[in-house]
Motif scaffolding. Structure first.
Motif, short mmCIF file in Angstrom:
data_model
loop_
_atom_site.label_atom_id
_atom_site.label_comp_id
_atom_site.label_asym_id
_atom_site.label_seq_id
_atom_site.Cartn_x
_atom_site.Cartn_y
_atom_site.Cartn_z
N ASP A 116 0.83 -1.20 0.00
CA ASP A 116 0.00 0.00 0.00
C ASP A 116 0.87 1.25 0.00
OD1 ASP A 116 -2.15 1.74 0.25
OD2 ASP A 116 -2.18 1.58 2.44
N GLN A 117 1.00 1.89 -1.15
CA GLN A 117 1.74 3.14 -1.29
C GLN A 117 3.20 3.04 -0.85
OE1 GLN A 117 -1.06 6.54 0.09
NE2 GLN A 117 -1.73 4.71 1.19
N ILE A 118 3.85 1.95 -1.21
CA ILE A 118 5.28 1.83 -0.90
C ILE A 118 6.07 2.57 -1.98
CG2 ILE A 118 7.20 0.27 -0.51
CD1 ILE A 118 5.20 -0.25 1.59
N GLN A 119 6.94 3.46 -1.54
CA GLN A 119 7.61 4.39 -2.46
C GLN A 119 9.00 3.94 -2.88
OE1 GLN A 119 6.27 7.37 -3.60
NE2 GLN A 119 4.39 6.57 -2.71
N ASP A 120 9.75 3.38 -1.97
CA ASP A 120 11.17 3.17 -2.22
C ASP A 120 11.41 1.90 -3.05
OD1 ASP A 120 14.06 3.84 -1.39
OD2 ASP A 120 13.85 1.71 -0.90
N LEU A 208 -1.24 -10.13 3.57
CA LEU A 208 -0.51 -9.29 4.51
C LEU A 208 -0.30 -7.93 3.85
CD1 LEU A 208 1.28 -8.78 7.04
CD2 LEU A 208 3.19 -9.76 5.72
N ILE A 209 -0.82 -6.89 4.50
CA ILE A 209 -0.69 -5.54 3.93
C ILE A 209 0.45 -4.78 4.61
CG2 ILE A 209 -1.90 -3.38 3.40
CD1 ILE A 209 -4.54 -4.83 3.96
N MET A 210 1.37 -4.23 3.80
CA MET A 210 2.42 -3.36 4.32
C MET A 210 2.14 -1.95 3.83
SD MET A 210 4.22 -5.54 6.09
CE MET A 210 5.38 -4.31 6.68
N GLY A 211 2.20 -0.98 4.74
CA GLY A 211 1.87 0.41 4.40
C GLY A 211 3.09 1.27 4.11
N ASN A 212 2.79 2.46 3.68
CA ASN A 212 3.81 3.47 3.32
C ASN A 212 4.86 3.65 4.41
OD1 ASN A 212 4.49 6.62 3.68
ND2 ASN A 212 4.42 6.10 1.52
N GLU A 213 6.12 3.84 3.99
CA GLU A 213 7.26 3.95 4.89
C GLU A 213 7.04 5.01 5.97
OE1 GLU A 213 7.44 3.80 1.56
OE2 GLU A 213 9.14 2.62 0.90
N GLY A 214 6.44 6.13 5.61
CA GLY A 214 6.28 7.20 6.60
C GLY A 214 4.89 7.24 7.23
N ASN A 215 3.87 7.00 6.41
CA ASN A 215 2.50 7.23 6.86
C ASN A 215 1.71 5.98 7.19
OD1 ASN A 215 2.99 9.98 6.33
ND2 ASN A 215 2.51 9.65 4.16
N MET A 217 -0.47 2.42 6.59
CA MET A 217 -1.55 2.01 5.70
C MET A 217 -2.60 3.11 5.57
SD MET A 217 -2.27 -1.76 7.24
CE MET A 217 -3.92 -1.75 6.54
N GLN A 218 -3.26 3.16 4.42
CA GLN A 218 -4.38 4.09 4.27
C GLN A 218 -5.53 3.62 5.17
OE1 GLN A 218 -6.73 3.60 0.59
NE2 GLN A 218 -4.93 2.54 -0.24
N SER A 219 -6.32 4.58 5.66
CA SER A 219 -7.30 4.25 6.70
C SER A 219 -8.40 3.33 6.19
CB SER A 219 -7.89 5.53 7.29
OG SER A 219 -8.36 6.36 6.26
N ALA A 220 -8.76 3.45 4.89
CA ALA A 220 -9.80 2.57 4.34
C ALA A 220 -9.38 1.11 4.45
CB ALA A 220 -10.06 2.93 2.87
N LEU A 221 -8.12 0.82 4.18
CA LEU A 221 -7.63 -0.55 4.28
C LEU A 221 -7.49 -0.99 5.73
CD1 LEU A 221 -4.80 -0.86 1.61
CD2 LEU A 221 -6.99 -2.08 1.66
N LEU A 222 -7.00 -0.07 6.54
CA LEU A 222 -6.80 -0.37 7.96
C LEU A 222 -8.09 -0.86 8.59
CD1 LEU A 222 -4.80 -0.32 10.29
CD2 LEU A 222 -5.33 2.09 10.64
N ALA A 223 -9.21 -0.21 8.20
CA ALA A 223 -10.51 -0.57 8.75
C ALA A 223 -10.96 -1.97 8.31
CB ALA A 223 -11.55 0.46 8.33
N MET A 224 -10.35 -2.50 7.26
CA MET A 224 -10.78 -3.78 6.71
C MET A 224 -9.95 -4.98 7.17
SD MET A 224 -11.42 -2.53 2.79
CE MET A 224 -12.17 -4.05 2.18
#
Lengths: 255, 255
Positions: A116-120, A208-215, A217-224
């Motif tokens: 989820d929004q991984i940048q590097d 397994l969801i991994m979220g953005n390095e700084g921020n 997971m997005q909240s919509a996914l977190l809720a699920m």
């Protein structure tokens, strides 16, 4: 065999455009660079359109590809112009982006890593390699995650992209599909309801969801998510790199 | 407060030399870049000689450092000249390399990570961060491992270098010291005698050696390990990144 000596050549111009998203979308092709990746793509029977090679590389490794694919011989200078690296190895493959890259065959079955929004690019590459090492089915690149065809990402995966399935898709749809099948979806957000890794059972089917390095997971996914997993540690938890955290959790789940 | 507007200034020339090993050895100083690292160094009471700041950064964060340290205000252009990053944050600290950095206080007690010829600054930084997260005593940089003071390594450690001890030392001496105390030394070379991670007990005192990304551990060290640990996996073991492997093993040993 066609030989190209000028950076102004029409085909060279087309190939360099594949280094950008716009260019890849227009051509429906991407560029692989370096002998390891090109040979892995050959082994994995990827839809290679053209192999671009220097004469030295053709002499050294041509037996592995010259009869099978259209080959174009370029000068070192042209190779350098096409390359994304500083010290190119003199070999590239132009590969078709096929529809099967977009939707994975084993949709929501087995173990999948959802990015989820991984940048590097380095983090993405390391996580795909770890998913490969741990025997997962594949990795889903969600919106906001760097493209699997971006040169840096493609190199960082070091060939693991041909061993596991890679999908670019809407993570919410994937999570819904897991839920419809009664399969668990784990997040890795550190929150008061998070469960310790050692209390979660190893299992063959999970997302397994991994979220953005700084921020995160997005909240919509977190809720699920069914559960958020935390890694019980003695030190300073803030310091864990996303790819290391993903590695520890994947290792535990695949035991 | 001294103000510097020219890249030709004598002090600016001296600071830029700290980006090289030769310059650091001559001055016995190194340079930290960015607000996160500088503020972590302040918190950890590192021997800061001078803080170099732009006027904007001084206005924003000066309260945290302006009274405590010698400060020099530089222009954005000078900041860019000193910086190792493309988008500098306008703050740097010149820090003395102290003798205590060379020999660690808790010599061969507790958990230590030993880095044998690790080249990639990102891998080094990630492993030091993980050692911090897992509550290890520290990390020993052996010969052939990139310097802890190299700008890229220093940034990649993200402040964890001030939470755990960092030593630059002869790994053979460290291993001997562990052995004299009857404490275990683990390697991570995949060989026929290697033992599965889950058969090794968690423990407070150990040395864990991680070897070069491509070539593994040097043979002299390999011969000295008590056990080589392998990570039992379902997929393609070759694909594991050194920092991910180190993370999985450290997590297990500190449980």
């Amino acid at each position: 065999m066609e030989k190209i000596t000028s950076n102004q050549n029409r085909r060279v111009k087309a190939w360099t455009k594949l280094k950008t998203k716009h260019g890849r979308d227009n051509a429906n092709q991407y560029l692989l660079e370096g002998w390891h990746l090109v040979s892995e793509a050959i082994k994995a029977e990827q839809p290679i359109v053209t192999i671009i090679t220097t004469q030295a590389r053709l002499n050294a490794d041509g037996a592995a590809f010259a009869d099978q694919y259209e080959c174009v011989v370029v000068t070192d200078e042209v190779a350098k112009h096409i390359a994304d690296t500083k010290t190119p190895q003199g070999i590239f493959a132009v590969v078709t982006i096929s529809a099967s890259d977009q939707v994975a065959a084993n949709y929501a079955r087995g173990g999948w890593l959802l990015l989820d929004q991984i940048q590097d690019p380095g983090n993405i590459g390391t996580m795909v390699r770890t998913a490969d090492a741990m025997g997962l089915q594949g990795v889903v690149f969600g919106a906001g995650t760097a493209s699997q065809y971006a040169p840096k990402v493609s190199r960082a995966m070091q060939g693991s992209q041909f061993h596991v399935q890679i999908a670019e898709a809407d993570l919410v749809e994937w999570v819904n599909e897991y839920h419809e099948q009664g399969l668990p979806v784990y997040g890795t957000e550190l929150n008061p309801n998070a469960v310790a890794l050692n209390t979660v059972n190893a299992q063959p089917n999970f997302a397994l969801i991994m979220g953005n390095e700084g921020n995160g997971m997005q909240s919509a996914l977190l809720a699920m998510t069914d559960d958020n997993i935390f890694i019980p540690m003695k030190g300073n938890a803030e310091s864990l790199n996303v790819a290391v955290a993903a590695g520890i959790v994947m290792f535990h789940l695949q035991k």
